[in-house]
Design a protein around this motif. Structure first.
Motif, PDB file in Angstrom:
ATOM      1  N   ARG A  22       0.837  -1.201   0.000  1.00 50.62           N
ATOM      2  CA  ARG A  22       0.000   0.000   0.000  1.00 50.62           C
ATOM      3  C   ARG A  22       0.873   1.253   0.000  1.00 50.62           C
ATOM      4  O   ARG A  22       0.605   2.205  -0.759  1.00 50.62           O
ATOM      5  CB  ARG A  22      -0.919  -0.017   1.229  1.00 50.62           C
ATOM      6  CG  ARG A  22      -1.744   1.233   1.437  1.00 50.62           C
ATOM      7  CD  ARG A  22      -2.737   1.461   0.339  1.00 50.62           C
ATOM      8  NE  ARG A  22      -3.569   2.643   0.607  1.00 50.62           N
ATOM      9  CZ  ARG A  22      -4.234   3.296  -0.316  1.00 50.62           C
ATOM     10  NH1 ARG A  22      -4.198   2.892  -1.581  1.00 50.62           N
ATOM     11  NH2 ARG A  22      -4.963   4.337   0.011  1.00 50.62           N
ATOM     12  N   ILE A  23       1.895   1.278   0.825  1.00 47.87           N
ATOM     13  CA  ILE A  23       2.797   2.440   0.881  1.00 47.87           C
ATOM     14  C   ILE A  23       3.465   2.653  -0.475  1.00 47.87           C
ATOM     15  O   ILE A  23       3.572   3.787  -0.975  1.00 47.87           O
ATOM     16  CB  ILE A  23       3.858   2.253   1.971  1.00 47.87           C
ATOM     17  CG1 ILE A  23       3.247   2.385   3.360  1.00 47.87           C
ATOM     18  CG2 ILE A  23       5.006   3.247   1.803  1.00 47.87           C
ATOM     19  CD1 ILE A  23       2.826   3.802   3.706  1.00 47.87           C
ATOM     20  N   PHE A  24       3.915   1.568  -1.083  1.00 47.14           N
ATOM     21  CA  PHE A  24       4.581   1.684  -2.380  1.00 47.14           C
ATOM     22  C   PHE A  24       3.660   2.334  -3.406  1.00 47.14           C
ATOM     23  O   PHE A  24       4.061   3.246  -4.134  1.00 47.14           O
ATOM     24  CB  PHE A  24       5.025   0.307  -2.856  1.00 47.14           C
ATOM     25  CG  PHE A  24       5.516   0.300  -4.276  1.00 47.14           C
ATOM     26  CD1 PHE A  24       6.749   0.846  -4.604  1.00 47.14           C
ATOM     27  CD2 PHE A  24       4.736  -0.238  -5.291  1.00 47.14           C
ATOM     28  CE1 PHE A  24       7.192   0.861  -5.918  1.00 47.14           C
ATOM     29  CE2 PHE A  24       5.167  -0.239  -6.605  1.00 47.14           C
ATOM     30  CZ  PHE A  24       6.401   0.316  -6.923  1.00 47.14           C
ATOM     31  N   ARG A  25       2.424   1.904  -3.447  1.00 44.96           N
ATOM     32  CA  ARG A  25       1.486   2.451  -4.430  1.00 44.96           C
ATOM     33  C   ARG A  25       1.175   3.920  -4.130  1.00 44.96           C
ATOM     34  O   ARG A  25       0.983   4.715  -5.054  1.00 44.96           O
ATOM     35  CB  ARG A  25       0.201   1.628  -4.460  1.00 44.96           C
ATOM     36  CG  ARG A  25       0.402   0.231  -5.031  1.00 44.96           C
ATOM     37  CD  ARG A  25      -0.920  -0.530  -5.114  1.00 44.96           C
ATOM     38  NE  ARG A  25      -1.921   0.178  -5.904  1.00 44.96           N
ATOM     39  CZ  ARG A  25      -1.959   0.180  -7.232  1.00 44.96           C
ATOM     40  NH1 ARG A  25      -1.046  -0.494  -7.923  1.00 44.96           N
ATOM     41  NH2 ARG A  25      -2.906   0.831  -7.872  1.00 44.96           N
ATOM     42  N   LEU A  26       1.149   4.290  -2.856  1.00 46.16           N
ATOM     43  CA  LEU A  26       0.905   5.687  -2.509  1.00 46.16           C
ATOM     44  C   LEU A  26       2.051   6.598  -2.959  1.00 46.16           C
ATOM     45  O   LEU A  26       1.847   7.785  -3.233  1.00 46.16           O
ATOM     46  CB  LEU A  26       0.705   5.827  -0.990  1.00 46.16           C
ATOM     47  CG  LEU A  26      -0.618   5.316  -0.423  1.00 46.16           C
ATOM     48  CD1 LEU A  26      -0.565   5.295   1.094  1.00 46.16           C
ATOM     49  CD2 LEU A  26      -1.784   6.193  -0.914  1.00 46.16           C
TER      50      LEU A  26
END
Length: 539
Positions: A157-161
């Motif tokens: 999730r962090i990567f996509r953000l």
């Protein structure tokens, strides 16, 4: 009163950009006045190698260990907390995200990590990010526990953000279990302006084929992609060949590429200018060059080891030279390093002429460097015959590694002929007999002296002869550096030669081919293992 120029924001940012210390000067400038505050603060926060500095500004932050820079958050982020995160993270342009469990944490990622996965919207978390390095240790992966799955999903999730529209450079070093969950096909839509892509350790993590296949579908959609660093397969090479803006490819070839596809058709590698190849075997390297023409490639650096069958070693190098000169018609720069860890029993008597001769077809060559474990047995006439084809030559290095007492046939006559034929030469490395000035070595008055500044002599024999010193001074009046291989051998004699030269050139000891290559291509002798584009992540 402050000069009006110092009220111009662009000028201040240019000046502050030259400050190199631990940040104390920029911090002092940020406190000096309102005019200095914003540009100084932007530079202070421009590069981060961890999330923690942003979070430490929150009221709920508590330091666990100052020595290990570990911290915790006592509660999830409030609206005010998110506003503070956005205010600071919006200044960050380069972020290195490295997840490595610390001894103060029970889990693989810090407890506060999950708090960052649900911002009000993506603009609250590093909205102006330009460069992202995403690194996860190889031992981290999914197991069947609930905590592990939640951590895994939080990282994804962090990567996509972090994939925002301003992102221009993206680097991966992650275990195989992540690739199938990253939704790689969405990258061109989320970050259409990516121009630098680095994918490393694919083979180490055992996901080369899978990850390369996924990326082969992504890279043609990145319309601004200019630089790629990656281990490759035929699938990925096929995708890269369709990247319209690709101008530099740094690739790591496996032991075997396997059966190659048909020769590609259409406008492939239309803008490719520079190739940097590290091959695990000569066969994978030659397979690549047989695959396609690279008519616009100007610069090539290739490193590959000798095959285990030492009898085929020399032929592998000759084959490589022939293929490169055939497929790269616009070649101006070739740096070839051929290592051999096997005993040096069989030495080709004609080395290195067969490896150099194919490049005689490349009349635009400015740089040619060849590193081999073999003795370089070129004669004066052979050297002159070869370099006649390169009137634009500026750098010429023949590195010989591994032999204590190499066979030497070149003399000062051959060196003089090299300078006569290559009037633009500035750097060269050769082994030659400099114990005397042979007949026919005298420079003709009509010759134009090249601006040679660097001469590498390796273990070249030399004598403390006034004739030799005078001749070297005459043919190389601008000489600044003489590089010898070790402190042994003829270093004292070369020291004496330097004292007799009108420019008093400096003695350097053992500059490696790698150092010379880095100096030539980057202007500095040192660059990190991560390359110039990602050197900042080591700060």
């Amino acid at each position: 009163m402050m000069h009006p120029c110092l009220s111009v924001d662009e000028i201040l940012r240019l000046i502050f950009g030259y400050i190199e210390d631990n940040g104390s000067t920029l911090c002092a400038l940020a406190r000096t006045c309102r005019t200095f505050h914003e540009p100084a603060m932007d530079l202070i926060w421009e590069t981060l190698t961890a999330f923690e500095p942003v979070l430490l500004s929150l009221p709920s932050a508590r330091v666990i260990s100052r020595a290990d820079a570990c911290m915790t958050l006592s509660r999830p982020l409030s609206d005010n907390d998110w506003s503070a995160v956005r205010r600071l993270s919006s200044r960050v342009r380069r972020l290195h995200m490295f997840l490595d469990p610390e001894p103060h944490y029970d889990n693989a990622v810090p407890p506060w990590f999950s708090f960052l996965t649900s911002p009000p919207d993506s603009s609250f978390l590093f909205p102006n990010l330009r460069r992202l390095s995403f690194e996860v240790p190889g031992y981290f992966g999914i197991n069947h526990t609930k905590d592990s799955k939640e951590e895994f999903q939080a990282i994804i999730r962090i990567f996509r953000l972090l994939l925002g529209p301003h992102l221009s450079a993206l680097r991966f070093e992650i275990p195989g279990s992540f690739y199938a969950n990253l939704d790689l096909p969405s990258i061109p839509a989320l970050s259409p302006n990516i121009c630098i892509l680095s994918m490393v350790s694919l083979e180490y993590y055992g996901v080369l084929d899978e990850a390369a296949y996924l990326f082969s579908r992504v890279v043609p959609e990145l319309c601004n992609l200019e630089i790629v660093e990656s281990e490759v397969t035929w699938d990925l090479l096929g995708g890269l060949a369709q990247a319209k803006a690709l101008r530099k490819l740094e690739m790591y070839l496996p032991d075997q590429l396997g059966p190659g596809p048909d020769h590609p058709s259409g406008n492939i590698f239309p803008q490719l200018h520079t190739l940097d190849i590290q091959a695990r075997s000569p066969s994978s390297c030659t397979d690549f060059f047989r695959w396609t023409c690279l008519n616009k490639v100007v610069e090539i650096c290739v490193y590959f080891p000798a095959p285990e069958d030492d009898g085929e070693s020399w032929q592998a190098l000759v084959d490589m030279s022939s293929l490169v000169s055939l497929q790269c018609k616009a070649l101006e720069f070739i740096w070839s390093s051929f290592s051999n860890v096997h005993p040096y029993d069989e030495i080709p008597s004609t080395c290195p002429r067969p490896a150099l001769e194919p490049y005689q077809a490349c009349h635009q060559l400015r740089v040619i460097a060849l590193e081999t474990p073999y003795s370089h047995t070129l004669t004066d006439n052979e050297l002159e015959d070869i370099v006649t084809s390169w009137p634009h030559l500026e750098v010429f290095h023949l590195f010989q590694r591994g032999r204590e007492s190499p066979l030497i046939r070149l003399t000062l006559r051959g060196v003089t002929a090299l300078l006569h034929r290559c009037s633009k030469l500035t750097h060269f490395t050769l082994m030659f007999d400099a114990t005397h000035v042979p007949e026919g070595a005298t420079r003709r008055r009509s010759e134009t002296l090249p601006p040679v500044k660097y001469m590498g002599v390796y273990r070249s024999p030399v004598s403390e002869s006034s004739d030799v010193a005078a001749h070297i001074s005459t043919i190389m009046p601008h000489l600044e550096i003489i590089d010898v291989a070790t402190w042994h051998g003829y270093k004292p004699e070369w020291d004496w030669i330097c004292t007799q030269h009108q420019r008093r050139p400096a003695i350097r000891v053992g500059r490696s081919p790698t150092t010379l290559y880095t100096l030539l291509t980057t202007g500095t002798e040192y660059i990190s293992d991560y390359g110039r584009e990602w050197e900042w992540k080591c700060w």
